[in-house]
Every structure is written in C-alpha cells, then in structure tokens.
Design an enzyme around this catalytic site. Structure first.
Site, PDB file in Angstrom:
ATOM      1  N   PHE A   1      -6.726   8.414 -17.223  1.00 25.08           N
ATOM      2  CA  PHE A   1      -7.162   9.769 -16.868  1.00 25.08           C
ATOM      3  C   PHE A   1      -7.964  10.357 -18.026  1.00 25.08           C
ATOM      4  O   PHE A   1      -9.047  10.907 -17.843  1.00 25.08           O
ATOM      5  CB  PHE A   1      -5.930  10.632 -16.564  1.00 25.08           C
ATOM      6  CG  PHE A   1      -6.243  12.073 -16.286  1.00 25.08           C
ATOM      7  CD1 PHE A   1      -6.862  12.446 -15.105  1.00 25.08           C
ATOM      8  CD2 PHE A   1      -5.913  13.059 -17.200  1.00 25.08           C
ATOM      9  CE1 PHE A   1      -7.156  13.780 -14.847  1.00 25.08           C
ATOM     10  CE2 PHE A   1      -6.195  14.393 -16.941  1.00 25.08           C
ATOM     11  CZ  PHE A   1      -6.820  14.749 -15.775  1.00 25.08           C
TER      12      PHE A   1
ATOM     13  N   HIS B   1      -9.749  25.222  -9.162  1.00 24.35           N
ATOM     14  CA  HIS B   1     -11.130  24.722  -9.192  1.00 24.35           C
ATOM     15  C   HIS B   1     -11.977  25.476  -8.160  1.00 24.35           C
ATOM     16  O   HIS B   1     -13.104  25.068  -7.862  1.00 24.35           O
ATOM     17  CB  HIS B   1     -11.183  23.228  -8.853  1.00 24.35           C
ATOM     18  CG  HIS B   1     -10.614  22.330  -9.913  1.00 24.35           C
ATOM     19  ND1 HIS B   1     -10.909  22.473 -11.243  1.00 24.35           N
ATOM     20  CD2 HIS B   1      -9.787  21.251  -9.830  1.00 24.35           C
ATOM     21  CE1 HIS B   1     -10.276  21.530 -11.929  1.00 24.35           C
ATOM     22  NE2 HIS B   1      -9.591  20.779 -11.099  1.00 24.35           N
TER      23      HIS B   1
HETATM   24  P1  A3P Z   1     -13.831  11.877 -19.597  1.00 20.58           P
HETATM   25  O1  A3P Z   1     -13.529  11.398 -18.223  1.00 20.58           O
HETATM   26  O2  A3P Z   1     -15.301  12.051 -19.858  1.00 20.58           O
HETATM   27  O3  A3P Z   1     -13.170  11.073 -20.650  1.00 20.58           O
HETATM   28  P2  A3P Z   1     -10.270  17.571 -16.428  1.00 20.58           P
HETATM   29  O4  A3P Z   1      -9.024  17.867 -17.187  1.00 20.58           O
HETATM   30  O5  A3P Z   1     -11.045  18.774 -16.013  1.00 20.58           O
HETATM   31  O6  A3P Z   1      -9.996  16.623 -15.322  1.00 20.58           O
HETATM   32  O7  A3P Z   1     -11.255  16.860 -17.456  1.00 20.58           O
HETATM   33  C1  A3P Z   1     -11.001  15.537 -17.879  1.00 20.58           C
HETATM   34  C2  A3P Z   1     -11.965  15.197 -18.991  1.00 20.58           C
HETATM   35  O8  A3P Z   1     -11.579  15.895 -20.191  1.00 20.58           O
HETATM   36  C3  A3P Z   1     -11.924  13.707 -19.323  1.00 20.58           C
HETATM   37  O9  A3P Z   1     -13.248  13.342 -19.727  1.00 20.58           O
HETATM   38  C4  A3P Z   1     -10.961  13.697 -20.492  1.00 20.58           C
HETATM   39  O10 A3P Z   1     -11.062  12.540 -21.303  1.00 20.58           O
HETATM   40  C5  A3P Z   1     -11.419  14.944 -21.236  1.00 20.58           C
HETATM   41  N1  A3P Z   1     -10.436  15.402 -22.216  1.00 20.58           N
HETATM   42  C6  A3P Z   1      -9.142  15.688 -22.033  1.00 20.58           C
HETATM   43  N2  A3P Z   1      -8.555  16.016 -23.195  1.00 20.58           N
HETATM   44  C7  A3P Z   1      -9.500  15.933 -24.143  1.00 20.58           C
HETATM   45  C8  A3P Z   1      -9.513  16.140 -25.561  1.00 20.58           C
HETATM   46  N3  A3P Z   1      -8.421  16.490 -26.204  1.00 20.58           N
HETATM   47  N4  A3P Z   1     -10.683  15.949 -26.219  1.00 20.58           N
HETATM   48  C9  A3P Z   1     -11.808  15.601 -25.551  1.00 20.58           C
HETATM   49  N5  A3P Z   1     -11.854  15.381 -24.215  1.00 20.58           N
HETATM   50  C10 A3P Z   1     -10.714  15.547 -23.520  1.00 20.58           C
END
Ligand code: A3P
Length: 342
Positions: free
Chosen positions: A303, A158
C-alpha cells in the site's frame, strides 16, 4: 440533519477508453454512473446512500481530512490525528487508521458485489467479529454517528466539496491534501491492482483516469478545484503532498496552528520521525498490511508503495505526458492552481 446539494445521475458515455477500463475492473460488473453537475464517478449504489447522508449530523469539534484518493490521505490523517491527540503515539500505533477515523462515504461505494468479495477476503483476517468489521464500512454514516461524544470525531472523505453537507463546508475544520495528478494516477493504478483486482496495465488505467469515466471518485479536477476555490475560508486548510515531502515540519506547524494546538520541541521531533516514509511503511496501524494480505496475498504488493514525488517522469511515455499536459491545461484554464511536479 444535514443540508445537501441535489444531483442528477447519468450514464457514462462508453468510449473505447472507458470500455477497456471497465473490462479490467471485475468488482464493478454493473458499471459506474456520474453526477450532474460535477461528473463525480461512483458505483450505481451511491445515489441511494447519498440521500441517506442527510441524516448525518455534524458536530462542532469534528476534524475532517479530505482528498482525492492517493494524494497522501493516510499520511495526512496520521499527522492530523497525532496533532489532535497531543502525540499519543501509543494509541496511534495500537489502533488502525480505520478505527481512528470514520470514512464517511464507504457505505455508498460498497456495492453488493464488493461487499461479498470484501467479506470473503476479510474472513481470513482473523477478526473476532466480521459483521462488526464490515459494519464500519457498510454503515459508515452510522459509524460516524456512534463516535463517542466526549472525543474529537475524526472523519475522512474523498467526496468533492459539493457533496459534503453545507454546514460542514461552512464551519467544520477541514484539512484538504492535494497531490499532482501525474503521481496520483500511478499510485491509484497500484491501489486498484491491490484492492480491486484491476487487471489492466498502467496505460489502460491512465486512459480511464483522464477520461470522463474511469475509477471511482473521478474526476480528479472536480475534487481538487472544489477545495482550491474555497481555500481562503478560515475553516479550510489546503496542503499538498509535495510540500510535505519538502518541508514536513513546516506543514506540521501549519496544521497545528490551524487546529489551535502547539507542539513542543520533542513532540515535533518525534512526530517528524513517526511520519517518515519508512516508519509509516513499517507501521501496521497505517500500512494496510492485513488488507493487502487479504486482497493481494503473495504478490508482494504494498500500500505504501514508493512514496516519492516526480515518479511520473519515469512512468509516462512522451505521448502520455503530452496528453496529460493538454488535459491539465484544459481544466486549469480558468484557475490559478499550479501543481508542483517534483
Ligand atoms: P505511492 O503509491 O506513490 O507510493 P493515500 O493515503 O491517499 O492512499 O496515498 C497513498 C500514497 O501516499 C502512496 O504513494 C504512499 O506511498 C504515500 N505515502 C504514505 N505515507 C507516506 C510518507 N510517510 N511519506 C511519503 N509518502 C507517503
């Protein structure tokens, strides 16, 4: 050895927004500092770690996934890992994301206090070897260095582009994923409540996020603009969460071409299904279920929270919308970057 830029570190001005934010952030009693230039907000232990990052030796076939937190990093990692590994879903489901990627800078964000809390929480996770598990985070550069030489090394970060080794920025295959800041801030608040025992509401988190302090890895724009500005380099692929929501197969093909890979028709269909939100939400290798249970047991928190674009419209007050619009305008004044907000 790697070549790194040099930074100074300065105190963050204690505005009301920062004071309120920090009063809800029990994991960081010693507060944060920020880089000069750039304004990267990090725990106080980070500069010592960053100096050590010079020991990191890039390899020719490394593949990087970079982002500001909550941009869809895990989603992108899962897509990229499977494309690199010819859709080996069996391994993808049996090894967690933390085992399949080295997360380069975690050694620099685990303060002694956070280490202690993480140890306590993770002790209950039924791990065979807690020390070895902790080493993955505490000794993140060493974890990357120990990657088997006969395997493609997969690295997550990040960090803003200015904080990556110059050789990496110039040569390594980097897939950068961006998400509009309005959805990021809601997702990051959820994340901080899950993993950092953040006790403030969305409004206090929002104020921190658009300030000069706020959560780790701020400022959002330092991160996103840094990669946007180098997106035309042949070793960089800049993708967005919103594009993945709208046209996942198109992004999968773009990533495959970037990595000199070809997906067969059936691999494409299987990967498409594997990457759907519900599939990811129920996939223990990526949904961080164990960690959520260790850190937020009994709260029902997730998560993989909502997985939508445009959720900010229901979340933000008219006042927050006008403040975030002004903040975006200020930071995008000299840029042609435009977000998709749906
Ligand atoms: P939300 O908190 O808005 O639901 P990171 O991996 O950078 O931490 O990002 C997490 C975000 O990506 C979360 O968003 C999570 O739900 C979303 N996310 C993960 N897999 C996903 C998928 N297959 N389709 C859509 N969103 C996804």
């Amino acid at each position: 050895m790697s070549t790194l830029n040099e930074f100074e570190w300065e105190e963050i001005e204690e505005t009301d927004a920062i004071k309120t934010f920090m009063s809800h952030a029990p994991y960081y009693p010693e507060g944060f500092i920020k880089s000069k230039p750039g304004g990267l907000v990090m725990p106080r232990c980070f500069p010592a770690f960053f100096a050590k990052m010079a020991d990191f030796v890039p390899r020719d076939n490394d593949v990087w996934v970079a982002s500001y937190p909550k941009a869809g990093t895990t989603w992108t990692q899962e897509m990229v890992w499977n494309i690199v590994h010819d859709c080996d879903f069996e391994t993808a489901k049996s090894k967690t994301m933390d085992e399949r990627y080295a997360f380069l800078e975690t050694g620099g964000i685990m303060t002694a206090h956070v280490e202690q809390i993480t140890r306590e929480r993770c002790a209950g996770m039924g791990l065979d070897d807690l020390d070895a598990f902790m080493d993955i985070w505490m000794k993140s550069v060493e974890t990357a260095e120990a990657w088997p030489k006969d395997q493609t090394r997969m690295i997550k970060t990040h960090l803003p582009v200015d904080f990556l080794p110059k050789e990496v920025v110039a040569n390594a295959k980097i897939i950068y994923v961006a998400r509009n800041p309005r959805d990021v801030v809601a997702s990051y608040h959820n994340h901080w409540c899950l993993f950092e025992e953040y006790s403030g509401d969305y409004s206090t988190f929002f104020d921190g996020f658009i300030s000069e302090g706020g959560p780790t890895y701020n400022s959002y724009f330092y991160n996103v603009l840094g990669f946007w500005n180098i997106r035309h380099q042949s070793n960089i692929l800049y993708i967005t969460y919103e594009e993945m929501k709208k046209n996942l197969k198109g992004v999968m093909r773009k990533v495959a071409a970037f990595l000199d890979k070809t997906l067969t028709e059936s691999q494409e269909e299987e990967l498409f299904a594997h990457l759907q939100f519900d599939a990811m939400k129920n996939n223990k290798a990526v949904n961080q279920e164990q960690h959520v249970e260790a850190f937020s047991s009994g709260t029902g928190a997730k998560f993989m929270n909502k997985g939508v674009s445009g959720g900010w419209k229901k979340k933000m007050t008219p006042d927050q919308i006008s403040r975030i619009e002004a903040w975006e305008k200020k930071h995008l004044e000299n840029s042609d970057l435009k977000f998709q907000y749906e």
